[in-house]
Design an enzyme around this catalytic site. Structure first.
Site, PDB file in Angstrom:
ATOM      1  N   HIS A   1      13.509  33.424  -0.914  1.00  0.00           N
ATOM      2  CA  HIS A   1      14.156  33.242  -2.213  1.00  0.00           C
ATOM      3  C   HIS A   1      14.368  31.754  -2.469  1.00  0.00           C
ATOM      4  O   HIS A   1      14.073  31.260  -3.543  1.00  0.00           O
ATOM      5  CB  HIS A   1      15.485  33.990  -2.256  1.00  0.00           C
ATOM      6  CG  HIS A   1      16.118  34.006  -3.612  1.00  0.00           C
ATOM      7  ND1 HIS A   1      17.168  34.843  -3.939  1.00  0.00           N
ATOM      8  CD2 HIS A   1      15.875  33.285  -4.736  1.00  0.00           C
ATOM      9  CE1 HIS A   1      17.529  34.633  -5.202  1.00  0.00           C
ATOM     10  NE2 HIS A   1      16.756  33.681  -5.693  1.00  0.00           N
TER      11      HIS A   1
ATOM     12  N   GLU B   1      13.550  26.769  -8.422  1.00  0.00           N
ATOM     13  CA  GLU B   1      14.142  26.473  -7.117  1.00  0.00           C
ATOM     14  C   GLU B   1      14.177  24.968  -6.859  1.00  0.00           C
ATOM     15  O   GLU B   1      15.164  24.458  -6.314  1.00  0.00           O
ATOM     16  CB  GLU B   1      13.359  27.186  -6.006  1.00  0.00           C
ATOM     17  CG  GLU B   1      13.516  28.701  -6.019  1.00  0.00           C
ATOM     18  CD  GLU B   1      14.965  29.138  -5.848  1.00  0.00           C
ATOM     19  OE1 GLU B   1      15.643  28.619  -4.942  1.00  0.00           O
ATOM     20  OE2 GLU B   1      15.426  29.991  -6.623  1.00  0.00           O
TER      21      GLU B   1
ATOM     22  N   HIS C   1      17.868  23.453  -6.863  1.00  0.00           N
ATOM     23  CA  HIS C   1      18.322  23.289  -5.485  1.00  0.00           C
ATOM     24  C   HIS C   1      17.605  22.170  -4.735  1.00  0.00           C
ATOM     25  O   HIS C   1      18.220  21.445  -3.961  1.00  0.00           O
ATOM     26  CB  HIS C   1      18.146  24.600  -4.726  1.00  0.00           C
ATOM     27  CG  HIS C   1      18.783  25.779  -5.394  1.00  0.00           C
ATOM     28  ND1 HIS C   1      20.141  25.876  -5.595  1.00  0.00           N
ATOM     29  CD2 HIS C   1      18.241  26.904  -5.932  1.00  0.00           C
ATOM     30  CE1 HIS C   1      20.409  27.024  -6.218  1.00  0.00           C
ATOM     31  NE2 HIS C   1      19.273  27.653  -6.434  1.00  0.00           N
TER      32      HIS C   1
END
Length: 269
Positions: A68, A117, A121
């Site tokens: 993920h 992502e 992040h």
């Protein structure tokens, strides 16, 4: 003469400001986030459960745990000018498509998931030199995924998807013994009238040196992890220790299996 000095002083200040802007292009601090973080979460999600949660037509999800993301415990979107560039990871594409696929949008050409992502992040994780480029961030995440080998360890422990229901305590005990640390395990809570939760996500935590560590904080400390880490898993929550756990093997078997569990409880109560 005074005007000339003022002119050169202004030019000097402008030059210094320009240099600072250029050298700090990767890590400008946003106004709303504290980018100091202590640990990284390597999140694996179970594609069958992801598909169950999605309104999209999710037909053939992988039958193994996929990535993920790799998330610092604090901060997100730490550099909104550092945009995702798929050409920087072109030599990783084969592994990215296999181990870090966009489960919801299965087209091989889709890169939105990776873009999300990285920008949310990766730009925060990049404060660590070992992760300070898109190539480093994605390749190191793939490396950690292979090191953890969640799929292999679960199979060796006899924890397999199917019609068997597990106790949360048993799954926790197995993982803690295998890895020597406590991971974070998330489930899809049972819907109304259901009595089983569905295994959805398992997160392993790493230090800044990329060593495994407990995901739980020592007593007296708190992890102020941002509240919206998930792209499609807002419904997931930390698994309930008292409820049985369903580990589905196929999307279409989900409702049938929960009905079977309901009938089982009704007969035994």
């Amino acid at each position: 003469m005074k005007l000339a000095k003022l002119h050169y002083w202004i030019l000097g200040c402008f030059f210094m400001a320009s240099c600072c802007w250029c050298t700090s292009d990767k890590f400008p601090q946003s106004d709303s986030h504290n980018h100091t973080w202590k640990k990284l979460y390597l999140a694996h999600h179970w594609p069958v459960t992801v598909c169950k949660m999605s309104a999209n037509d999710c037909q053939d999800p992988p039958d193994y745990w996929t990535i993920h993301g790799l998330w610092p415990d604090k901060g997100e979107e730490c550099n909104r000018t550092w945009h995702f560039n798929v050409t920087e990871i072109k030599d990783l594409m084969s592994d990215m498509r296999r181990y870090w696929p966009d489960v919801i949008h299965s087209s091989l050409n889709r890169t939105h998931f990776w873009k999300h992502e990285w920008e949310k992040h990766g730009t925060c994780a990049a404060s660590l030199p070992i992760l300070d480029s898109q190539k480093k961030y994605f390749s190191k995440t793939l490396e950690l995924y292979q090191r953890v080998d969640l799929n292999g360890f679960l199979l060796k422990a006899g924890i397999k998807p199917g019609s068997t229901y597990y106790q949360m305590a048993d799954i926790k005990e197995v993982l803690t013994k295998l890895y020597g640390v406590t991971p974070k395990i998330q489930c899809l809570p049972p819907e109304e009238s259901e009595k089983a939760q569905t295994l959805g996500q398992i997160e392993f935590c790493f230090t800044k040196e990329l060593n495994l560590r407990n995901c739980t904080e020592p007593k007296g400390e708190s992890s102020q992890m941002h509240t919206n880490l998930q792209l499609v898993t807002e419904e997931l929550s930390v698994c309930n220790d008292t409820l049985p756990v369903y580990y589905p093997s196929q999307v279409q078997d989900y409702k049938w299996s929960l009905k079977s569990l309901k009938n089982f409880f009704n007969k035994t109560n």
